[in-house]
Design a protein around this motif. Sequence first.
Motif, PDB file in Angstrom:
ATOM      1  N   VAL A  21      43.891  92.185  56.901  1.00 27.48           N
ATOM      2  CA  VAL A  21      42.716  92.423  57.745  1.00 27.48           C
ATOM      3  C   VAL A  21      42.892  93.709  58.559  1.00 27.48           C
ATOM      4  CG1 VAL A  21      41.406  91.518  59.703  1.00 27.48           C
ATOM      5  CG2 VAL A  21      42.063  89.995  57.835  1.00 27.48           C
ATOM      6  N   ARG A  22      44.077  93.924  59.100  1.00 22.35           N
ATOM      7  CA  ARG A  22      44.341  95.161  59.851  1.00 22.35           C
ATOM      8  C   ARG A  22      44.258  96.392  58.950  1.00 22.35           C
ATOM      9  NH1 ARG A  22      48.377  92.129  62.213  1.00 22.35           N
ATOM     10  NH2 ARG A  22      49.962  93.043  60.838  1.00 22.35           N
ATOM     11  N   GLU A  23      44.885  96.300  57.791  1.00 26.29           N
ATOM     12  CA  GLU A  23      44.955  97.458  56.895  1.00 26.29           C
ATOM     13  C   GLU A  23      43.576  97.886  56.400  1.00 26.29           C
ATOM     14  OE1 GLU A  23      47.556  96.086  53.879  1.00 26.29           O
ATOM     15  OE2 GLU A  23      49.322  96.062  55.184  1.00 26.29           O
ATOM     16  N   MET A  24      42.691  96.936  56.200  1.00 25.69           N
ATOM     17  CA  MET A  24      41.372  97.253  55.640  1.00 25.69           C
ATOM     18  C   MET A  24      40.318  97.504  56.709  1.00 25.69           C
ATOM     19  SD  MET A  24      41.329  94.653  52.333  1.00 25.69           S
ATOM     20  CE  MET A  24      39.978  95.502  51.504  1.00 25.69           C
ATOM     21  N   TYR A  25      40.677  97.353  57.963  1.00 27.93           N
ATOM     22  CA  TYR A  25      39.717  97.502  59.057  1.00 27.93           C
ATOM     23  C   TYR A  25      39.177  98.936  59.106  1.00 27.93           C
ATOM     24  CZ  TYR A  25      37.826  97.745  63.787  1.00 27.93           C
ATOM     25  OH  TYR A  25      37.017  97.927  64.871  1.00 27.93           O
ATOM     26  N   GLY A  26      37.872  99.054  59.225  1.00 25.30           N
ATOM     27  CA  GLY A  26      37.228 100.348  59.380  1.00 25.30           C
ATOM     28  C   GLY A  26      36.912 101.062  58.087  1.00 25.30           C
ATOM     29  N   ALA A  27      37.470 100.581  56.972  1.00 26.97           N
ATOM     30  CA  ALA A  27      37.201 101.224  55.679  1.00 26.97           C
ATOM     31  C   ALA A  27      35.862 100.733  55.121  1.00 26.97           C
ATOM     32  CB  ALA A  27      38.321 100.892  54.695  1.00 26.97           C
ATOM     33  N   PRO A  28      35.207 101.515  54.272  1.00 26.87           N
ATOM     34  CA  PRO A  28      33.992 101.029  53.609  1.00 26.87           C
ATOM     35  C   PRO A  28      34.357  99.821  52.742  1.00 26.87           C
ATOM     36  CG  PRO A  28      34.234 103.399  53.347  1.00 26.87           C
ATOM     37  CD  PRO A  28      35.529 102.908  53.906  1.00 26.87           C
ATOM     38  N   LEU A  29      33.659  98.716  52.923  1.00 27.88           N
ATOM     39  CA  LEU A  29      34.008  97.481  52.229  1.00 27.88           C
ATOM     40  C   LEU A  29      32.825  96.947  51.436  1.00 27.88           C
ATOM     41  CD1 LEU A  29      35.940  95.618  55.084  1.00 27.88           C
ATOM     42  CD2 LEU A  29      36.932  96.756  53.097  1.00 27.88           C
ATOM     43  N   ALA A  30      33.110  96.548  50.206  1.00 25.61           N
ATOM     44  CA  ALA A  30      32.086  95.877  49.413  1.00 25.61           C
ATOM     45  C   ALA A  30      31.731  94.550  50.058  1.00 25.61           C
ATOM     46  CB  ALA A  30      32.607  95.645  47.997  1.00 25.61           C
ATOM     47  N   ARG A  31      30.442  94.195  49.958  1.00 26.57           N
ATOM     48  CA  ARG A  31      29.976  92.914  50.491  1.00 26.57           C
ATOM     49  C   ARG A  31      29.530  92.019  49.340  1.00 26.57           C
ATOM     50  NH1 ARG A  31      26.553  93.725  56.105  1.00 26.57           N
ATOM     51  NH2 ARG A  31      27.978  95.213  57.113  1.00 26.57           N
ATOM     52  N   PHE A  32      29.783  90.730  49.503  1.00 29.06           N
ATOM     53  CA  PHE A  32      29.414  89.749  48.484  1.00 29.06           C
ATOM     54  C   PHE A  32      28.545  88.684  49.134  1.00 29.06           C
ATOM     55  CE2 PHE A  32      33.521  91.641  47.663  1.00 29.06           C
ATOM     56  CZ  PHE A  32      33.383  92.109  46.363  1.00 29.06           C
ATOM     57  N   ASP A  33      27.277  88.627  48.741  1.00 37.17           N
ATOM     58  CA  ASP A  33      26.313  87.731  49.366  1.00 37.17           C
ATOM     59  C   ASP A  33      26.671  86.275  49.132  1.00 37.17           C
ATOM     60  OD1 ASP A  33      24.803  89.777  50.406  1.00 37.17           O
ATOM     61  OD2 ASP A  33      23.472  89.886  48.663  1.00 37.17           O
ATOM     62  N   LYS A  34      26.440  85.464  50.169  1.00 36.32           N
ATOM     63  CA  LYS A  34      26.621  84.018  50.106  1.00 36.32           C
ATOM     64  C   LYS A  34      25.302  83.381  50.532  1.00 36.32           C
ATOM     65  CE  LYS A  34      30.638  82.806  52.037  1.00 36.32           C
ATOM     66  NZ  LYS A  34      31.797  82.842  52.969  1.00 36.32           N
TER      67      LYS A  34
END
Length: 268
Positions: A21-34
């Motif tokens: 969670v720390r390492e990926m914070y602030g990066a552009p992230l793909a979203r997956f709808d629920k």
Amino acid sequence: MNAGSDAALAVTAAQAGAAVVREMYGAPLARFDKSGGDFATAADLEAEKVIGEVIRAARPGDALVGEESGRTGAEETGRVWLVDPLCGTLNYAVRSMLVAVNVALRTGSEVTAAASADPFNDEVFWTDGERARVRRDGEDAELTPSAESRLVDVNLDPPFPNAPDFRAVELLADPAFGARFRPRVVSTTLAVAWVAAGRRAAYVTDGRLRDSVHFASGIALCQAAGCVVTDLRGRPPHTGAGGLVAAADRQTHATLLEMIDHQLSASR
């Protein structure tokens, strides 16, 4: 803490997820709808994957229920790990650091080990079912509940199974609430651990919480720390109306239950 214990494994797994969670914070992230407009991010999925790898390597015969991947592992087992890899996804997606990584072990009908990690304060709240501690810089300190802050977190996220009899938002509008407490709405179950740690006076939510990957860790922490933990009608958790009132002491709990009961009575 015994290095090979379930509690130690819960801490290790939660820390592994928190690192992702720390390492990926602030990066552009793909979203997956629920469903219901909710979504997961790539960080949710990666953290859950890493947590699962840690648990399966140490306890290959156990089952695991992840928020994103569902149930995997042995079908016939009394040991089930409940994993919420990123509680507060909406916060995280807009670069708010109010999130938690929750790992809990249900053995039979009881949660016997649990950990809630705060990825951005490098803290892990943990319990072996008897003690409740927080780990900072490799050192463990006892959790001591306190109502001194008068801060009460109220969860406003759906679902609301007790509506219209009870609506959490109406609790915030109750003049008695404002006279006694100060509301907070942080939208992560890290706030439940804060009750055990003395940083919040109480936490209130609606919902059906049995085997909840979101709430299992926080409830176990509060119980082990000596908080007063019931459903919305003052019954043991998971036995009555549902919902949760976790309070630092009996007076705070009784005051909140009185306000909730006033709302429930008015709807009859």
